[in-house]
Write a protein that holds these residues in place. Structure first.
Motif, PDB file in Angstrom:
ATOM      1  N   GLU A 300       0.838  -1.212   0.000  1.00 27.13           N
ATOM      2  CA  GLU A 300       0.000   0.000   0.000  1.00 27.13           C
ATOM      3  C   GLU A 300       0.869   1.257   0.000  1.00 27.13           C
ATOM      4  N   GLU A 301       1.878   1.216   0.841  1.00 27.57           N
ATOM      5  CA  GLU A 301       2.800   2.345   0.960  1.00 27.57           C
ATOM      6  C   GLU A 301       3.513   2.578  -0.380  1.00 27.57           C
ATOM      7  N   PHE A 302       3.913   1.471  -1.018  1.00 31.49           N
ATOM      8  CA  PHE A 302       4.621   1.588  -2.290  1.00 31.49           C
ATOM      9  C   PHE A 302       3.713   2.179  -3.369  1.00 31.49           C
ATOM     10  N   LYS A 303       2.442   1.794  -3.304  1.00 35.25           N
ATOM     11  CA  LYS A 303       1.474   2.351  -4.269  1.00 35.25           C
ATOM     12  C   LYS A 303       1.463   3.875  -4.183  1.00 35.25           C
ATOM     13  N   LYS A 304       1.563   4.372  -2.949  1.00 38.30           N
ATOM     14  CA  LYS A 304       1.534   5.829  -2.759  1.00 38.30           C
ATOM     15  C   LYS A 304       2.790   6.501  -3.281  1.00 38.30           C
ATOM     16  N   ILE A 305       3.953   5.915  -3.000  1.00 40.09           N
ATOM     17  CA  ILE A 305       5.190   6.618  -3.371  1.00 40.09           C
ATOM     18  C   ILE A 305       5.624   6.369  -4.822  1.00 40.09           C
ATOM     19  N   TYR A 306       5.169   5.275  -5.400  1.00 38.62           N
ATOM     20  CA  TYR A 306       5.680   4.904  -6.734  1.00 38.62           C
ATOM     21  C   TYR A 306       5.531   6.009  -7.780  1.00 38.62           C
ATOM     22  N   PRO A 307       4.335   6.651  -7.867  1.00 41.30           N
ATOM     23  CA  PRO A 307       4.209   7.691  -8.902  1.00 41.30           C
ATOM     24  C   PRO A 307       5.280   8.783  -8.793  1.00 41.30           C
ATOM     25  N   THR A 308       5.715   9.085  -7.576  1.00 38.14           N
ATOM     26  CA  THR A 308       6.717  10.147  -7.431  1.00 38.14           C
ATOM     27  C   THR A 308       8.149   9.665  -7.664  1.00 38.14           C
ATOM     28  N   ILE A 309       8.406   8.360  -7.503  1.00 33.40           N
ATOM     29  CA  ILE A 309       9.797   7.900  -7.678  1.00 33.40           C
ATOM     30  C   ILE A 309      10.006   7.063  -8.938  1.00 33.40           C
ATOM     31  N   LYS A 310       8.949   6.846  -9.710  1.00 29.83           N
ATOM     32  CA  LYS A 310       9.071   5.868 -10.794  1.00 29.83           C
ATOM     33  C   LYS A 310      10.090   6.230 -11.861  1.00 29.83           C
ATOM     34  N   SER A 311      10.336   7.507 -12.061  1.00 29.65           N
ATOM     35  CA  SER A 311      11.373   7.824 -13.047  1.00 29.65           C
ATOM     36  C   SER A 311      12.698   8.220 -12.396  1.00 29.65           C
ATOM     37  N   ASP A 312      12.796   7.989 -11.088  1.00 26.59           N
ATOM     38  CA  ASP A 312      14.025   8.308 -10.354  1.00 26.59           C
ATOM     39  C   ASP A 312      14.725   6.987 -10.023  1.00 26.59           C
ATOM     40  N   SER A 313      15.667   6.585 -10.908  1.00 23.78           N
ATOM     41  CA  SER A 313      16.231   5.238 -10.742  1.00 23.78           C
ATOM     42  C   SER A 313      17.002   5.091  -9.419  1.00 23.78           C
ATOM     43  N   ALA A 314      17.599   6.176  -8.940  1.00 25.44           N
ATOM     44  CA  ALA A 314      18.331   6.072  -7.666  1.00 25.44           C
ATOM     45  C   ALA A 314      17.356   5.812  -6.514  1.00 25.44           C
ATOM     46  N   ALA A 315      16.230   6.490  -6.534  1.00 23.20           N
ATOM     47  CA  ALA A 315      15.241   6.289  -5.466  1.00 23.20           C
ATOM     48  C   ALA A 315      14.666   4.871  -5.526  1.00 23.20           C
ATOM     49  N   LEU A 316      14.436   4.397  -6.733  1.00 27.97           N
ATOM     50  CA  LEU A 316      13.916   3.032  -6.878  1.00 27.97           C
ATOM     51  C   LEU A 316      14.937   2.004  -6.387  1.00 27.97           C
ATOM     52  N   MET A 317      16.190   2.238  -6.756  1.00 31.11           N
ATOM     53  CA  MET A 317      17.257   1.350  -6.295  1.00 31.11           C
ATOM     54  C   MET A 317      17.278   1.336  -4.775  1.00 31.11           C
ATOM     55  N   ARG A 318      17.183   2.509  -4.161  1.00 36.09           N
ATOM     56  CA  ARG A 318      17.241   2.591  -2.694  1.00 36.09           C
ATOM     57  C   ARG A 318      16.077   1.821  -2.067  1.00 36.09           C
ATOM     58  N   TRP A 319      14.914   1.986  -2.640  1.00 39.33           N
ATOM     59  CA  TRP A 319      13.745   1.282  -2.098  1.00 39.33           C
ATOM     60  C   TRP A 319      13.957  -0.235  -2.209  1.00 39.33           C
ATOM     61  N   ARG A 320      14.411  -0.653  -3.375  1.00 43.40           N
ATOM     62  CA  ARG A 320      14.586  -2.090  -3.600  1.00 43.40           C
ATOM     63  C   ARG A 320      15.689  -2.658  -2.713  1.00 43.40           C
ATOM     64  N   TYR A 321      16.755  -1.886  -2.525  1.00 42.96           N
ATOM     65  CA  TYR A 321      17.850  -2.332  -1.656  1.00 42.96           C
ATOM     66  C   TYR A 321      17.334  -2.574  -0.225  1.00 42.96           C
ATOM     67  N   GLN A 322      16.556  -1.635   0.273  1.00 45.97           N
ATOM     68  CA  GLN A 322      16.024  -1.801   1.637  1.00 45.97           C
ATOM     69  C   GLN A 322      15.116  -3.021   1.734  1.00 45.97           C
ATOM     70  N   ARG A 323      14.248  -3.170   0.751  1.00 47.38           N
ATOM     71  CA  ARG A 323      13.332  -4.315   0.717  1.00 47.38           C
ATOM     72  C   ARG A 323      14.127  -5.636   0.732  1.00 47.38           C
ATOM     73  N   TYR A 324      15.169  -5.675  -0.090  1.00 46.82           N
ATOM     74  CA  TYR A 324      16.043  -6.844  -0.186  1.00 46.82           C
ATOM     75  C   TYR A 324      16.704  -7.145   1.169  1.00 46.82           C
ATOM     76  N   LEU A 325      17.343  -6.126   1.748  1.00 52.63           N
ATOM     77  CA  LEU A 325      18.068  -6.354   3.000  1.00 52.63           C
ATOM     78  C   LEU A 325      17.143  -6.719   4.150  1.00 52.63           C
ATOM     79  N   GLN A 326      15.958  -6.124   4.164  1.00 59.58           N
ATOM     80  CA  GLN A 326      15.025  -6.450   5.250  1.00 59.58           C
ATOM     81  C   GLN A 326      14.734  -7.954   5.256  1.00 59.58           C
TER      82      GLN A 326
END
Ligand code: SGN
Ligand code: CA
Length: 541
Positions: A300-326
Motif C-alpha cells: 500500500e505504501e509503495f502504491k503511494k510513493i511509486y508515482p513520485t519515484i518511478k522515473s528516479d532510478s536512484a530512489a527506486l534502487m534505494r527502495w529495492r535495496y532496503q526491501r532486499y536487505l530487510q
C-alpha cells in the motif's frame, strides 16, 4: 598427537575384550572429537556481526568467533551452491570431482569425508540443504531438501523418502538437528553432523517474528551501491545481478501481482510472479494471514510513493535495496537463533568441549556492493565466505586468521581432527595447526574456477588466482579478457590495472603463478573446453 590408524588398530585388537564387555568402555575409549558442521546458503560475511560491518546482529554465530577462531579471508574455489558442496565433501577442485556447475550430475560414488569418518567409527548425519541429486552417501541418517527446497511447509527426503513438514524451513532444520542429537545420536561413537540451512537463499522468505521486526528497519547502503562498472571489463558490465534491474518485483521485492498491474509495472518474464505465487501458495491460512498483515501495508505504501519515484532510478534502487536487505537479514535472524539453540544444547549436555563447531556458507554474496545481489564472480564479496571454528581443546578464544583458507580444505581438516588418514587424491590442506597457532606457515595463493554461463545472472566463465595482495582473473568463452586488481590499493576492485605499465612486473609474476597453480591442481584449457561443450549440450536438453 594425531589419532593414527595404528593406534586405532592397537585399540581394536588389544582392547577387544574390554570394549566388547560394555558399550560404556567404548564411550570412554573413543575420545575423538565430534564435528558439527554448520553451513548456510548465500550467507555473506558482511551479514555476520563478528565481521564488523554493522548491518545486523548475529549474537549466536558471534559466540563461535569469541570462543574460537574467525577467518577473515576464507574463500571458495567456485562460487555457486552445488559445486561448493561437492568441493566440501570431496576436498577436490570442481574440475577433478566433476561437479563444475549446478547443472552437471554429481558422482556420489567417489570418496568423501563423511564416508571416511563413517567407516572409521563415526556416526554421521546430514540435515538440510545439500543440493546434489541422488541418494547421499556417507551418512547413517539423512534428511535433505530436494533441490533448493522451500521456506514454508517444505518437503524433505528422509533417508530417501519424501515427507512434507509443516512449519518454517530454518526452524524445522534446527529442530531436526536437536532431535538427532537428543534421540538419534549413539553416545558410544563420536559424531559428524552436517547442519545445512537453506536460508538466506533467494527469494528470502523470513519467519513471522523476524519479518515483523526487520521490515521496520532501515539499513546503511554500501558505498558502491551505484557502481557504473567503468574501469572493469565486459563481464562486470554485462552481468544480470543488479538489484534494480534484475531482481523481480513479485518474487524478490514481494509486490502482489494486483499491485504491479495497478502501477503498470511489468516483468520481463512471469518467473517472478510465479515464484511469489508458489512461495505464498505453500503457506497455510494462518501463515498467509500473518504474511499479508505485514506485506500488504508495504504494498500500500509503495502504491503511494511509486508515482513520485518511478522515473528516479536512484530512489527506486534505494527502495529495492532496503526491501532486499530487510528480508535477507530477517532470514539470517532465524539461522542465528537456531545456532544459539544448538550451541546451548551442546553446552547443557557436556558436549561443547569435545565438539568442533564450524560455521560457514556455500559462498559469499553481494549485499548491494556494485549494485548487486547473487554471487559467482571471483570478486571479493562472493569469492570469500564466512568461516568460524570453535574447538576449545585446540583453538584459543578470540583467534583471528587472515590466511587464504579455502573450502577445499574442509575435508582434509576434519579428517585430520578425527585422526583419519587423508587420501592423497584430496587437494586441500588441513588447517588444524594454523587454527591452533602451532604454525603460521600456509599457502599464499589460491586457485578459482567458475563455469555456469550462459545462465541466470549471466556471469561469464572465468578462472583466476588470488594472493594476499593481488588477483588475476581470465574471463573466457565468448570473450577473452584479463583483469588484475591490487587489493591493497583498491579493496573494492574498481580498477582493473592489467594494462597499467606500473603493474607490468606484477602482471608477469601473477601469470607465472597462475600457470603453476593450474599445473599443480591439474587444470587446463582442454578441461575448460570439455566442460563448456558438456554444459552447452546439457542446457540444450
Ligand atoms: C536460483 C536463484 C538464482 C540463484 C540460483 C543458484 N533464483 O536460480 O538467483 O543464483 O538459484 O543459487 S530464484 O529466484 O529461483 O531463487 S544456488 O545457491 O543454488 O547456487
Ligand atoms: Ca548458495
Amino acid at each position: 598427537m594425531k589419532y593414527s590408524k595404528n593406534k586405532a588398530l592397537t585399540f581394536l585388537t588389544m582392547g577387544v575384550a574390554a570394549v566388547s564387555c560394555t558399550s560404556q568402555s567404548a564411550k570412554q575409549e573413543d575420545k575423538r572429537p565430534n564435528i558439527l558442521f554448520i553451513m548456510s546458503d548465500d550467507h555473506a560475511y558482511q551479514a555476520i556481526s563478528a565481521y564488523g560491518y554493522g548491518l545486523n546482529e548475529t549474537p549466536n554465530i558471534d559466540r563461535l568467533a569469541k570462543e574460537g577462531a574467525i577467518f577473515t579471508r576464507a574463500c571458495v574455489t567456485n562460487s555457486i551452491s552445488a559445486p561448493s558442496r561437492a568441493v566440501l565433501l570431496t576436498g577436490k577442485h570442481s574440475f577433478v570431482n566433476g561437479k563444475v556447475d549446478n547443472v552437471q550430475p554429481f558422482d556420489w560414488d567417489q570418496p568423501n569425508f563423511p564416508k571416511l569418518l563413517q567407516s572409521d567409527g563415526y556416526q554421521t548425519g546430514m540435515i538440510g540443504k545439500i543440493h546434489l541429486d541422488g541418494i547421499p552417501q556417507g551418512f547413517d541418517y539423512s534428511m535433505v531438501l530436494p533441490g533448493q527446497g522451500d521456506y514454508y511447509n517444505p518437503d524433505f527426503l528422509i533417508n530417501g523418502e519424501r515427507v512434507r513438514k509443516e512449519g518454517y524451513c530454518t526452524d524445522i532444520i534446527t529442530d531436526a538437528v536437536l532431535d538427532w542429537l537428543k534421540n538419534k545420536r549413539d553416545p558410544d561413537k563420536p559424531f559428524c553432523l552436517l547442519y545445512h540451512q537453506k536460508a538466506p537463499h533467494r527469494e528470502w522468505l523470513p519467519a513471522e517474528k523476524y519479518y515483523k521486526e526487520y521490515t521496520k528497519k532501515t539499513f546503511k547502503e554500501p558505498a558502491i551501491l551505484f557502481d557504473d562498472y567503468e574501469g572493469r571489463g565486459t563481464a562486470a558490465k554485462t552481468q544480470e545481478m543488479n538489484i534494480l534491474k534484475n531482481q523481480n518485483w513479485a518474487g524478490d521485492s514481494k509486490l502482489y501481482p494486483e499491485v504491479m498491474e495497478k502501477l503498470g509495472i511489468k516483468e520481463t518474464s512471469d518467473w517472478g510472479i510465479n515464484a511469489l505465487k508458489n512461495n505464498l501458495g505453500r503457506m497455510n491460512a494462518e501463515q498467509r494471514a500473518a504474511w499479508d498483515s505485514v506485506y500488504m501495508p508495504i504494498n500500500e505504501e509503495f502504491k503511494k510513493i511509486y508515482p513520485t519515484i518511478k522515473s528516479d532510478s536512484a530512489a527506486l534502487m534505494r527502495w529495492r535495496y532496503q526491501r532486499y536487505l530487510q528480508d535477507y537479514l530477517a532470514c539470517i535472524a532465524s539461522v542465528d537463533e537456531g545456532v544459539g539453540k544448538v550451541l546451548d544444547y551442546l553446552k547443557e549436555n557436556g558436549l561443547d568441549e569435545n565438539t568442533i563447531v564450524v560455521y560457514t556458507s556455500d559462498q559469499g554474496f553481494y549485499l548491494g556492493e556494485h549494485g548487486w545481489f547473487d554471487k559467482r564472480f571471483m570478486y571479493e564479496e562472493s569469492f570469500r565466505t564466512p568461516l568460524l571454528v570453535r574447538y576449545p581443546k585446540e583453538i584459543k578464544e578470540g583467534t583471528r586468521i587472515d590466511k587464504l583458507v579455502q573450502n577445499l580444505d574442509f575435508a582434509p581438516t576434519l579428517l585430520d581432527y578425527a585422526g583419519v588418514e587423508i587420501p592423497d587424491e584430496m587437494q586441500g590442506e588441513s588447517f588444524r595447526d594454523l587454527a591452533s597457532g602451532k604454525t603460521d606457515q600456509w599457502r599464499d595463493a589460491v586457485y578459482y574456477t567458475y563455469y555456469e554461463y550462459p545462465a541466470i545472472h549471466m556471469v561469464k566463465r572465468h578462472y583466476g588466482i588470488a594472493t594476499e595482495r593481488y588477483k588475476l582473473i581470465h574471463f573466457y568463452y565468448d570473450i577473452d579478457e584479463w583483469e588484475l586488481y591490487d587489493l591493497e590499493k583498491d579493496p573494492h576492485e574498481m580498477h582493473n590495472v592489467y594494462n597499467d605499465p606500473a603493474y607490468a612486473e606484477v602482471r608477469e609474476m601473477m601469470h607465472d603463478r597462475l600457470t603453476a597453480l593450474r599445473q599443480k591442481y591439474g587444470d587446463s584449457d582442454e578441461n575448460d573446453r570439455r566442460f563448456l561443450k558438456e554444459y552447452l549440450e546439457a542446457i540444450k536438453r
